[in-house]
Design a protein around this motif. Sequence first.
Motif, PDB file in Angstrom:
ATOM      1  N   VAL A   1      58.722 -17.311  82.394  1.00  0.00           N
ATOM      2  CA  VAL A   1      57.693 -16.467  81.808  1.00  0.00           C
ATOM      3  C   VAL A   1      58.282 -15.628  80.681  1.00  0.00           C
ATOM      4  O   VAL A   1      59.348 -15.038  80.826  1.00  0.00           O
ATOM      5  N   THR A   2      57.585 -15.614  79.568  1.00  0.00           N
ATOM      6  CA  THR A   2      57.920 -14.672  78.499  1.00  0.00           C
ATOM      7  C   THR A   2      56.813 -13.628  78.472  1.00  0.00           C
ATOM      8  O   THR A   2      55.648 -13.946  78.705  1.00  0.00           O
ATOM      9  N   VAL A   3      57.176 -12.382  78.240  1.00  0.00           N
ATOM     10  CA  VAL A   3      56.190 -11.307  78.255  1.00  0.00           C
ATOM     11  C   VAL A   3      56.376 -10.430  77.028  1.00  0.00           C
ATOM     12  O   VAL A   3      57.503 -10.164  76.602  1.00  0.00           O
TER      13      VAL A   3
ATOM     14  N   THR B   1      54.948  -6.727  75.605  1.00  0.00           N
ATOM     15  CA  THR B   1      54.207  -5.513  75.921  1.00  0.00           C
ATOM     16  C   THR B   1      53.825  -4.808  74.632  1.00  0.00           C
ATOM     17  O   THR B   1      54.684  -4.575  73.775  1.00  0.00           O
TER      18      THR B   1
ATOM     19  N   PHE C   1      49.864  -6.544  78.422  1.00  0.00           N
ATOM     20  CA  PHE C   1      50.971  -7.423  78.789  1.00  0.00           C
ATOM     21  C   PHE C   1      50.527  -8.846  78.484  1.00  0.00           C
ATOM     22  O   PHE C   1      49.601  -9.360  79.118  1.00  0.00           O
TER      23      PHE C   1
ATOM     24  N   CYS D   1      51.471 -12.501  78.792  1.00  0.00           N
ATOM     25  CA  CYS D   1      52.388 -13.328  79.581  1.00  0.00           C
ATOM     26  C   CYS D   1      52.131 -14.801  79.281  1.00  0.00           C
ATOM     27  O   CYS D   1      51.007 -15.285  79.455  1.00  0.00           O
TER      28      CYS D   1
ATOM     29  N   ASN E   1      53.457 -18.524  80.339  1.00  0.00           N
ATOM     30  CA  ASN E   1      54.271 -19.335  81.243  1.00  0.00           C
ATOM     31  C   ASN E   1      54.673 -20.627  80.549  1.00  0.00           C
ATOM     32  O   ASN E   1      53.846 -21.271  79.902  1.00  0.00           O
TER      33      ASN E   1
ATOM     34  N   THR F   1      59.038  -7.998  83.240  1.00  0.00           N
ATOM     35  CA  THR F   1      58.410  -9.314  83.268  1.00  0.00           C
ATOM     36  C   THR F   1      57.000  -9.143  83.802  1.00  0.00           C
ATOM     37  O   THR F   1      56.634  -8.089  84.327  1.00  0.00           O
ATOM     38  N   CYS F   2      56.192 -10.205  83.703  1.00  0.00           N
ATOM     39  CA  CYS F   2      54.818 -10.111  84.211  1.00  0.00           C
ATOM     40  C   CYS F   2      54.818  -9.830  85.708  1.00  0.00           C
ATOM     41  O   CYS F   2      54.026  -9.036  86.198  1.00  0.00           O
ATOM     42  N   GLU F   3      55.704 -10.515  86.442  1.00  0.00           N
ATOM     43  CA  GLU F   3      55.754 -10.304  87.889  1.00  0.00           C
ATOM     44  C   GLU F   3      56.117  -8.862  88.214  1.00  0.00           C
ATOM     45  O   GLU F   3      55.522  -8.231  89.096  1.00  0.00           O
TER      46      GLU F   3
END
Length: 243
Positions: free
Chosen positions: A95-97, A99, A123, A125, A127, A156-158
């Motif tokens: 995942v790239t995020v 902000t 955000f 995100c 995948n 990260t998104c998570e």
Amino acid sequence: MPSRRHGIADDLRNQIATGRIKAGERLPSEAQLAARYMVSTATLRSALAVLQSEGLVEKIHGKGNFVLHPLQKITYIGGRVTLDTRTAAEAPLRVTVRTTKIRARGHLTALLKVPTGSPLTEFLCLNHEGESPHSLARIYVRRDLVPAAVLGESPTCEEAVARLALLRPPSVHVRETVSVRLPTPDEASALRISSALAVLAITRVTADVTGRVVEAALLVFPGDRADAVFTTHHVVDESRTQG
């Protein structure tokens, strides 16, 4: 009798299925393919568009057309995304995020029930499975509900979702709107899919017990790799089963 473009698509599809053209391999240039099949470049591109809409080929600007690795199938069940291990590819998801601090405009004011210009945090995100984009999510929260110290620098998104969950009251109301539509130009570009390939779009709005919206999420999954599952629970009237 199949059209010329479908005949070309069928031939290339067969070469991909039989392994004559392997996953990750770049196809010959459009000019070379057009000459090979003795058609115009426009007809050749139309044939490639068929394969792109099926998720077999992707066109990368400035590089050419590439055969896609089989991508993992997504199943969306009541707010949870799971991956079908039967379609799992060798490359793990990453995942790239990004902000960004933004101001509420247009549909965001309605989703988050805030005045125009209200400060938000977005955000974005994306995948990836290997080098191929897999799915897209945009999560929006009111900045006054999310202290900077809670989110930290570039989570990260998570991590962002987990930290935001800690801020929510124990009882929340979640409303999801599911639709199938064509992608926007930005979505098609980010996911590297054909603008003719339908996407599964889910808008999820989370509110606290007072009705205040604490989060809005816009999820986009290419239609060739996503299923949505809904379960209905029937309530049995016990009074009718007695006596």
